[in-house]
Design a protein around this motif. Structure first.
Motif, PDB file in Angstrom:
ATOM      1  N   GLY A   6      23.602  16.520  41.766  1.00  0.00           N
ATOM      2  CA  GLY A   6      22.138  16.216  41.338  1.00  0.00           C
ATOM      3  C   GLY A   6      21.391  17.295  40.693  1.00  0.00           C
ATOM      4  N   GLY A   7      22.285  17.839  40.011  1.00  0.00           N
ATOM      5  CA  GLY A   7      21.689  19.128  39.306  1.00  0.00           C
ATOM      6  C   GLY A   7      21.607  20.531  40.276  1.00  0.00           C
ATOM      7  N   PRO A   8      21.104  21.475  39.509  1.00  0.00           N
ATOM      8  CA  PRO A   8      20.855  22.766  40.443  1.00  0.00           C
ATOM      9  C   PRO A   8      19.803  22.846  41.145  1.00  0.00           C
ATOM     10  CG  PRO A   8      20.134  23.278  38.169  1.00  0.00           C
ATOM     11  CD  PRO A   8      20.734  21.642  38.176  1.00  0.00           C
ATOM     12  N   PRO A   9      19.774  23.407  42.397  1.00  0.00           N
ATOM     13  CA  PRO A   9      18.434  23.533  43.070  1.00  0.00           C
ATOM     14  C   PRO A   9      17.268  23.983  42.402  1.00  0.00           C
ATOM     15  CG  PRO A   9      20.205  25.248  43.901  1.00  0.00           C
ATOM     16  CD  PRO A   9      20.748  24.261  42.831  1.00  0.00           C
ATOM     17  N   VAL A  10      16.268  23.711  43.008  1.00  0.00           N
ATOM     18  CA  VAL A  10      14.850  24.442  42.196  1.00  0.00           C
ATOM     19  C   VAL A  10      14.851  25.811  41.946  1.00  0.00           C
ATOM     20  CG1 VAL A  10      12.600  24.302  42.460  1.00  0.00           C
ATOM     21  CG2 VAL A  10      13.821  22.269  43.261  1.00  0.00           C
TER      22      VAL A  10
END
Length: 624
Positions: A6-10
């Protein structure tokens, strides 16, 4: 993991204006760099590349740091070059590492490193491994840290095995419960290992080092962070499957394994597979001590290995650097370029070898002629001495045969004279002591005795030319009867024809020997002058001869051997390295000539003026 990405963490997402810092950027390959720059461009972030372009390059297509520096400078962006060294405790060695990084004048650099104890020679690879293993083992057991650098994984495995064996023997490593790493070497409690694959679930990173605490029954390796300075460093549990595939001993490593590491001391093994970057990285790990181990028989051979390594650069520094390198190589092929210098030197050495071989044969032949002549002369000399000895022995025998009867006769005649003298002396005494009545008879006896003495003396003088001494001391003087008889007998015998003939034979034999010696001297001088081309007879007799010929043959043979070695060395080197070798040899030769000229000038100045103007002695006119 089977999960949807889901993409990199914030916290890991890039924002506009943020900066990505890439350390050891010299090892960044082009594919990774393109991906990184694309990501930074999409998010409006910036990238800072930090690294040393003289250290190890990328494993794949490299040259990123070089190209980035060139592009940044061309577009007006700032490129920071840091040239201050802070790692080393010795400022002199810090300066030497800058010279090592540049690679300029490797001959002088090697001599500086060797003179300061940073180079150690070994007769074979086993000795070198043993020395590095001993130093590494001692460091591991203390509070110090050490980096042992080799060129290949196989060398690292061999050195790791030796170091571990020493540590097991010291009781510092438990060898009863072990597992095998991916280098197939055992790992036990007390060993230092490295992990070679990032694994976030295990909490380990590539090239992170760990100290093994224990080995579980199922092969799990419990270890703590070896590089941590915390009182309670982080621990991990590595499954046996991960250890078997992605972990191994970390006592020794290739230059890729130690780059970026700072230790107390460092030991680097120089081999044919180690290039300039590897030497530079290995020799810049230790704060307090850095040692380069070289397997070589002589210091000159070790220096050659060092220079060859600094000339070897396998780094891929991009298309522009490769193009420049090709241009330099092609420039060496021009008519007046380095290739011509090397070819001229090769031709000179070939001609020098041929001349030296001819001169060696010539002087060996000359020595053989002189030896043969000396043997012939010795045989003739021995024959002449034997002839003289025979003539002298014959003369002595003939003289003795002639003397013996003459001596016996001389003793008889001399004794008759001495007896007559004794009778005369007795009659004289009797006449002097006789009274008036017997004086006339005594006088008649005295007269008779005197006549007898006179006749006996006349007989001796007529026969022998002299008479023996008389009186009380006659028996002890040189003219006593025995001595007188021997002397006059020899005098009479010398006049005999047979004795004179024998003496003439002795004189002839002696003269013949003298003539032989004079002839030999003339022949020796003639042959030596023809060989040496000298007209100074004194020089020929005292300086030259067979020893001089043999010495010259030996010098020419040594010169030929040295020239062959130089030719072999030049032909085995790249053009650039060969040019450096030629220029260094010429500089040394020029310095030797300058020193010799200066010494001769000082010697002339030390000689008194009158001796320089009017030289005397047998050396006048000689050219040495």
């Amino acid at each position: 993991t089977g999960k949807t990405y889901g993409g990199p963490p914030v916290w890991a997402r890039l924002a506009r204006g943020e900066r990505i810092v890439v350390d050891e950027a010299g090892m960044l390959d082009q594919d990774s760099a393109i991906a990184l720059f694309t990501l930074a461009g999409d998010t409006a972030a910036t990238v800072a590349l930090v690294g040393d372009r003289a250290q190890l390059p990328a494993v794949g297509r490299g040259g990123v740091l070089d190209m980035a520096a060139a592009l940044a400078a061309g577009s007006g962006r700032t490129v920071f070059d840091m040239d201050s060294v802070h790692r080393f405790t010795d400022p002199i060695y810090a300066d030497l590492t800058l010279r090592l990084r540049a690679g300029d004048n490797p001959t002088h650099l090697f001599d500086r490193l060797y003179g300061r104890g940073h180079v150690r020679l070994h007769t074979n690879t086993d000795d070198a491994h043993e020395a590095i293993a001993a130093a590494t083992t001692a460091a591991v057991e203390s509070t110090r840290t050490v980096a042992a650098t080799v060129a290949t994984n196989e060398e690292a495995r061999s050195l790791n095995d030796r170091i571990r064996t020493q540590r097991v023997a010291r009781g510092d490593v438990d060898d009863t419960a072990t597992v095998s790493g991916n280098d197939e070497l055992p790992i036990g409690a007390g060993d230092v290992i490295t992990t070679r694959k990032n694994d976030s679930t295990l909490g380990v990173a590539n090239r992170q080092t760990w100290t093994v605490q224990s080995i579980g029954d199922d092969g799990t390796v419990w270890a703590v962070d070896a590089a941590s300075l915390r009182r309670h460093p982080r621990s991990v549990a590595l499954p046996s499957s991960y250890v078997a595939d992605h972990a191994h001993l970390a006592y020794a490593a290739t230059a890729y394994g130690v780059q970026g590491v700072t230790t107390t001391s460092a030991h680097t093994l120089l081999s044919e597979a180690l290039d300039a970057s590897g030497v530079y990285v290995g020799m810049t790990r230790g704060r307090d001590a850095n040692v380069l181990h070289i397997v070589a028989d002589t210091l000159d051979e070790a220096r050659e290995h060092f220079i060859d390594a600094l000339q070897l650069d396998r780094a891929d520094r991009g298309l522009q650097a490769a193009t420049s390198g090709v241009q330099v190589a092609v420039a060496g092929l021009v008519a007046e370029g380095p290739v011509k210098m090397v070819n001229d030197e090769r031709a000179r050495l070939v001609e020098a070898i041929a001349k030296a071989d001819r001169e060696t044969v010539r002087w060996e032949h000359a020595a053989g002629l002189l030896v043969s002549q000396a043997k012939i002369h010795e045989r003739k000399e021995e024959s002449g001495r034997a002839a003289l000895a025979t003539a002298e022995a014959h003369s002595a025998a003939v003289l003795d045969d002639a003397v013996q009867p003459l001596r016996a006769q001389a003793i008889v005649d001399g004794q008759a004279y001495l007896d007559a003298q004794i009778r005369q002396d007795a009659a004289w005494e009797a006449n002097r002591s006789t009274g008036r009545l017997g004086r006339r008879a005594a006088q008649r006896r005295l007269d008779t005795a005197q006549v007898g003495t006179h006749d006996a003396r006349a007989t001796v003088l007529n026969g022998w030319g002299s008479a023996p001494a008389t009186g009380r001391w006659a028996a002890t003087t040189r003219d006593g009867l025995e001595a007188w008889a021997a002397r006059v007998a020899h005098q009479r015998a010398e006049a005999q024809p047979v004795v004179a003939s024998a003496n003439t034979d002795v004189a002839r034999a002696d003269e013949a020997l003298k003539q032989t010696r004079w002839r030999h001297r003339a022949e020796t001088e003639d042959l030596t002058q023809r060989i040496y081309g000298r007209r100074d007879a004194y020089y020929v007799r005292t300086v030259s001869g067979v020893h001089g010929a043999r010495a010259r043959a030996q010098r020419w043979r040594q010169y030929a051997d040295a020239a062959r070695a130089d030719l072999t060395r030049i032909e085995s080197l790249p053009i650039g390295r060969a040019v450096q070798l030629i220029e260094s040899a010429r500089a040394q030769a020029l310095q030797v000539e300058v020193d010799r000229t200066a010494a001769n000038h000082r010697a002339r100045l030390s000689v008194p003026t009158d001796r320089r103007i009017r030289p005397t002695g047998p050396d006048v006119g000689r050219s040495m």
